[in-house]
Write an enzyme that holds these catalytic residues in place. Sequence first.
Site, short mmCIF file in Angstrom:
data_model
loop_
_atom_site.label_atom_id
_atom_site.label_comp_id
_atom_site.label_asym_id
_atom_site.label_seq_id
_atom_site.Cartn_x
_atom_site.Cartn_y
_atom_site.Cartn_z
N ARG A 114 -10.61 -15.59 3.65
CA ARG A 114 -9.74 -15.10 4.75
C ARG A 114 -10.55 -15.18 6.04
O ARG A 114 -11.69 -14.72 6.10
CB ARG A 114 -9.30 -13.66 4.50
CG ARG A 114 -8.57 -13.08 5.71
CD ARG A 114 -7.91 -11.76 5.45
NE ARG A 114 -6.74 -11.92 4.59
CZ ARG A 114 -5.89 -10.93 4.32
NH1 ARG A 114 -6.10 -9.73 4.81
NH2 ARG A 114 -4.85 -11.14 3.54
N ARG A 168 -4.95 -5.54 -0.31
CA ARG A 168 -4.24 -6.16 -1.42
C ARG A 168 -4.81 -7.52 -1.84
O ARG A 168 -5.02 -7.78 -3.02
CB ARG A 168 -2.76 -6.39 -1.08
CG ARG A 168 -1.88 -5.21 -1.31
CD ARG A 168 -0.79 -5.20 -0.29
NE ARG A 168 -1.43 -5.00 1.01
CZ ARG A 168 -1.72 -3.80 1.49
NH1 ARG A 168 -1.39 -2.73 0.82
NH2 ARG A 168 -2.34 -3.65 2.65
N THR A 169 -5.01 -8.41 -0.88
CA THR A 169 -5.35 -9.78 -1.27
C THR A 169 -6.70 -9.81 -1.98
O THR A 169 -6.83 -10.38 -3.06
CB THR A 169 -5.36 -10.69 -0.03
OG1 THR A 169 -4.15 -10.48 0.69
CG2 THR A 169 -5.47 -12.15 -0.40
N HIS A 220 -0.57 -17.84 4.89
CA HIS A 220 -1.10 -16.98 3.82
C HIS A 220 -0.37 -17.44 2.55
O HIS A 220 0.55 -16.78 2.07
CB HIS A 220 -0.78 -15.52 4.16
CG HIS A 220 -1.46 -14.51 3.30
ND1 HIS A 220 -2.17 -14.81 2.17
CD2 HIS A 220 -1.54 -13.15 3.43
CE1 HIS A 220 -2.65 -13.70 1.64
NE2 HIS A 220 -2.27 -12.68 2.39
N LYS A 261 -25.97 -13.14 11.63
CA LYS A 261 -27.18 -13.73 12.26
C LYS A 261 -26.88 -15.09 12.87
O LYS A 261 -27.76 -15.79 13.34
CB LYS A 261 -28.27 -13.92 11.19
CG LYS A 261 -28.74 -12.65 10.53
CD LYS A 261 -29.83 -12.99 9.50
CE LYS A 261 -29.64 -12.22 8.22
NZ LYS A 261 -30.37 -12.80 7.09
N1 CP Z 1 -0.42 -8.60 2.28
C1 CP Z 1 -1.72 -8.70 2.59
O1 CP Z 1 -2.25 -9.78 2.88
O2 CP Z 1 -2.39 -7.51 2.54
P1 CP Z 1 -3.94 -7.31 2.89
O3 CP Z 1 -4.13 -7.65 4.34
O4 CP Z 1 -4.22 -5.87 2.58
O5 CP Z 1 -4.73 -8.25 2.02
#
Ligand code: CP
Length: 310
Positions: free
Chosen positions: A108, A58-59, A136, A87
């Site tokens: 991320r 999603r993100t 998040h 590397k």
């Molecule tokens: N909600 C969320 O962060 O989903 P993903 O891990 O799929 O990005």
Amino acid sequence: MSNTFFQKDIVSVRDFDKQKFEEVFQATDKIIGMNQNERRELARGKTLGYLFFEPSTRTRLSFESAMASIGGTSIGIADASSSSAKKGESLADTVRIMSLYSDVVVLRHQLDGSSRFAAEVSETPLINAGSGTEEHPTQAILDLYTIRKEKKRIDGLKIGIVGDLKYGRTVYSLLYALSNYKVDVRLISPPALKIRADSTYEIRKRLSYTETTDLEESLDDLDVVYVTRIQKERFADMEEYVKVKGSYKIGLELLKKMKEDVIVMHPLPRLDEISHKFDSTPQAKYFKQAQYGKETRAAILALILNEKGI
Ligand code: CP
């Protein structure tokens, strides 16, 4: 309203107040109301660079889709093992390079503190798309937007947060975000997955919450039930995971224990904590929540990229 997001990082929800959330919500509403031509002017000629050191559906995809919807393009690394990090290149160098190729960087990473550190070395604004078990922030923004849209308010609601409250970073961002509102929060988890003691001090100062292990007895007065996945990947000991796995399951049989107008949310991905049969109920809002993720992220990007806002 002035645009306080222009060229700014988004690292933590703790940097937000109610006014800042409102800025994003209003920008999101405006973007939803724009026609395609107006929307595509917001990031024309701009590039988003994403770096994902942990898996995402999603993100990452909603950021890419959001950037395309406002006229920009995206480049990125969806799997760090295919990059020069494999590397031995440092996170600092990887982020610095990406920031030379893009107008905004989305990161991320599995380590707490990674986004704060990356923001210091990035030449362009950096957005935290999940940092370890810590935060998040854009998930919390879309969560609040979903509540505001579906319940027409945030203040005054009773909100239950269920599942893995120890490792779920969306939980921490959501709690910090909710601490800007007058809400009653009920935290529902197995004893081993209660929120971490190092965070309770800060959260308790600003937010009224109670803790329980009993899901079924906790549902009857909740306006929002926010369910989370037990984060198998963050357990140091798999035996501990097995003990709590499958602790809570929301299925059709629990509907009669909830308010008729409750909304059930989940940041997703889910395993078995919400049954697929629940998806077709009017109370299930988790796919709509994911849709709002694209729109709120388009607003965040547009605010960062446009000095005059939207
Ligand atoms: N909600 C969320 O962060 O989903 P993903 O891990 O799929 O990005």
